[in-house]
Write an enzyme that holds these catalytic residues in place. Structure first.
Site, PDB file in Angstrom:
ATOM      1  CE  LYS B  77     -32.003  22.470  -5.613  1.00 14.01           C
ATOM      2  NZ  LYS B  77     -30.543  21.794  -5.075  1.00 14.01           N
ATOM      3  CB  SER B 152     -30.543  18.023  -4.551  1.00 17.27           C
ATOM      4  OG  SER B 152     -30.248  18.922  -4.541  1.00 17.27           O
ATOM      5  CB  SER B 176     -27.353  19.260  -5.889  1.00 15.40           C
ATOM      6  OG  SER B 176     -27.515  18.736  -4.693  1.00 15.40           O
TER       7      SER B 176
END
Lengths: 94, 488
Positions: B77, B152, B176
């Site tokens: 990420k 996210s 997330s």
């Protein structure tokens, strides 16, 4: 509770975020919604409850005051666009 | 079976046996990326050259020097700092930011022999649950490219679901990792707070943030967590807890295990299809020998409000570092320091970020600090205590991960549904408890996620239950067979 355009400007100044007229128009209702949404918290009975400040309760975690694994100045500045004399060059803003 | 349709565990075996080389595995990963990513857009930065070079080095290693994740590709990420590789947090503020050090988790992955193939998309600075607030582009759900992958950590979930990498790292502050895992039909774990070092995770809400593994199977997930967990002297909030063998209880019966289902988790706002899927899963757990009882978490209904106050307040403090001076976006044509700050931050941050920073600033201001921010911290304790009290009598809490399946990229969740999403995932963050999502079915072609929440540091029991469920339902194989578009 309301959140006016003036409020947006006021808090934006605190947070050092520039906001123009359009931003104030945009954020005022959004923030008013958030303020009203979270207001319910104020009414909850929390008598005698201590605030929970951390995800995990650890007391000050210490180590010996010995420098180790320090990045060299060159390493630290290696991806800075403009540098001089081992420092980051910034605009003259005073 | 093609290389990229195999689980990490299967790949590891094949690599150790010499059936396939690291270079072949990594090449297959990029081949899949090049074929599929144009449609799903999970990747912000692809590190092909570095990865192939590393693969070559790994292949030359003596067999005795191979780490536990030897040769396995991983997507990371883009809020996890990677030395020499652009780390943007999907924001204009860090659009061209190149870190000069690696996050602790990256050092651990390197030591374990994993190969990073690129940095993946996310909601800007992790603020969001759709990956649509990314400054760059939207990521699509591999199961249906008109739907969100969740957020996210949407890029992480999509990369794994699309078979580009068996591993991804995500981060979870309010759901997330778990929610995108649910939307994309994969396994996502938010570890106990402090289990994984936050050094190098760009801070959003420091008392809530955690990095965690995202994979296609439970076994793979435990393998990845094993490699990244542990106390870190560079993260004073990391736990001194020993790292157990997370896989130890995988394969063990869950007979006699006590499961609690909070009634608030199956209430109004949860879609009927999700409820049905989760209830069927709960039946499976009973058939496996667990006892299941209903409990109540009366203050869980305030999770969303508490989260917005605390996360925004902590963010408003953390984000003051973005001042245009040392790194990040710097505005041009300004006349004084104050204007430099204001313009840089005005230009650098997106709308959602600004909204939360403004709200956080409000919550911390003199007038509201005590009655709102400190009050939220007190309600946080009430929520945490209610969970702790449930865990005195139960081993695992179970419920849906999200209130619905993935929705359209242009849709916006509102009202009770949006609210329920928060009620489901946020309590685990507030209390610092480990929580994971495992697929529990499909509804109209879209995955449904089952959430399991455990006691502090008891990820092993979560893996035990999840693995038992996964095995009984053969859901992974079913999903592989059905995923058609996702793995085609």
């Amino acid at each position: 509770m309301t959140f006016t355009k003036e409020d947006v400007l006021y808090f934006a100044e605190f947070a050092h975020i520039g906001v123009d007229e359009a931003d104030q128009q945009l954020f005022a209702p959004q923030l008013e919604e958030l303020v009203q949404f979270t207001n319910v918290l104020r009414e909850i009975d929390t008598e005698g409850v201590a605030p929970m400040t951390h995800g995990l309760q650890r007391v000050n975690v210490m180590r010996e005051d010995e420098p180790n694994n320090v990045l060299s100045r060159d390493e630290m500045l290696s991806t800075v666009e403009e540098k001089a004399d081992g420092m980051i060059v910034v605009p003259n803003t005073f | 079976m093609t290389i990229m349709n195999q689980t990490a565990a299967q790949l590891r075996q094949a690599l150790q046996a010499g059936d396939v080389t690291v270079q072949e595995v990594v090449a297959a990963s990029f081949e899949r990326l090049e074929k599929v990513d144009p449609q799903i857009q999970a990747f912000i930065t692809v590190t092909k050259e570095e990865a192939m070079k590393r693969a070559e080095e790994l292949d030359a290693l003596d067999a005795s020097a191979r780490g536990p994740l030897f040769g396995l590709p991983i997507a990371v990420k883009d809020n996890i700092v990677t030395k020499g590789v652009k780390t943007t947090c999907a924001s204009r503020m860090l659009e061209n930011f190149i870190p000069v050090y690696d996050a602790t988790v990256m050092n651990k992955l390197e030591e374990a022999g994993a190969v990073m193939i690129g940095k993946v998309n996310m909601d800007e600075f992790a603020m969001g649950s759709t990956t649509t607030t990314s400054y760059f582009f939207e990521t699509k759900n591999p199961w249906d490219v008109t739907k969100v992958p969740g957020g996210s950590s949407g890029g992480s979930a999509a990369a794994v679901a699309a078979g580009i990498a068996p591993f991804a790292l995500g981060s979870d502050t309010g759901g997330s990792i778990r929610q995108p895992a649910a939307f994309c039909g994969i396994v996502g774990m938010k570890p106990t707070y402090g289990r994984v070092s936050r050094l190098g995770l760009v801070a959003f809400a420091s008392s809530l943030d955690q990095i965690g593994p995202m994979t296609r199977t439970v076994e793979d997930n435990a393998m990845l967590l094993q490699a990244i967990a542990g106390e870190d002297m560079y993260d004073a909030s990391s736990a001194a807890e020993d790292v157990p063998n997370f896989s130890e209880k995988i394969g063990q019966s869950i007979e006699g295990l006590k499961i609690a289902v909070p009634k608030e988790f199956l209430g109004e706002g949860v879609a009927a299809d999700v409820k049905a899927s989760v209830e069927a899963a709960i039946e499976q757990l009973k058939e496996l020998g667990a006892t299941v009882e209903e409990v109540s978490l009366p203050h869980a209904k305030y999770a969303s409000e508490v989260y917005y106050v605390i996360a925004s307040a902590e963010a408003s403090s953390n984000f003051s570092r973005y001042d245009g001076i040392r790194y990040g976006h710097r505005a041009e044509g300004v006349e004084n320091l104050s204007e430099l700050y204001r313009q840089s931050r005005k230009e650098g941050f997106g709308e959602e970020v600004k909204k939360r920073l403004l709200f956080g600033t409000y919550a911390l201001s003199a007038k509201h600090h005590e009655p709102l921010y400190v009050q939220a911290q007190k309600v946080r304790r009430l929520i945490a205590e209610e969970l702790a009290s449930v865990f005195e009598s139960y081993d695992v809490i179970v419920g849906p991960t999200a209130a619905t399946t993935a929705y359209g990229l242009d849709e916006k969740q509102e009202g009770l549904t949006a609210y329920m999403n928060d009620v489901l995932t946020i309590p685990a963050n507030l209390a610092g408890l480990p929580a994971m999502s495992v697929p529990c079915g499909l509804s109209e072609g879209l995955p449904v996620g089952l959430q399991l929440i455990g006691k502090h540091f008891d990820e092993a029991t979560l893996y035990q239950v999840a693995a038992a469920y996964e095995e009984k339902t053969s859901l992974y194989e079913q999903l592989q067979a059905l995923s058609g578009g996702a793995n085609a």
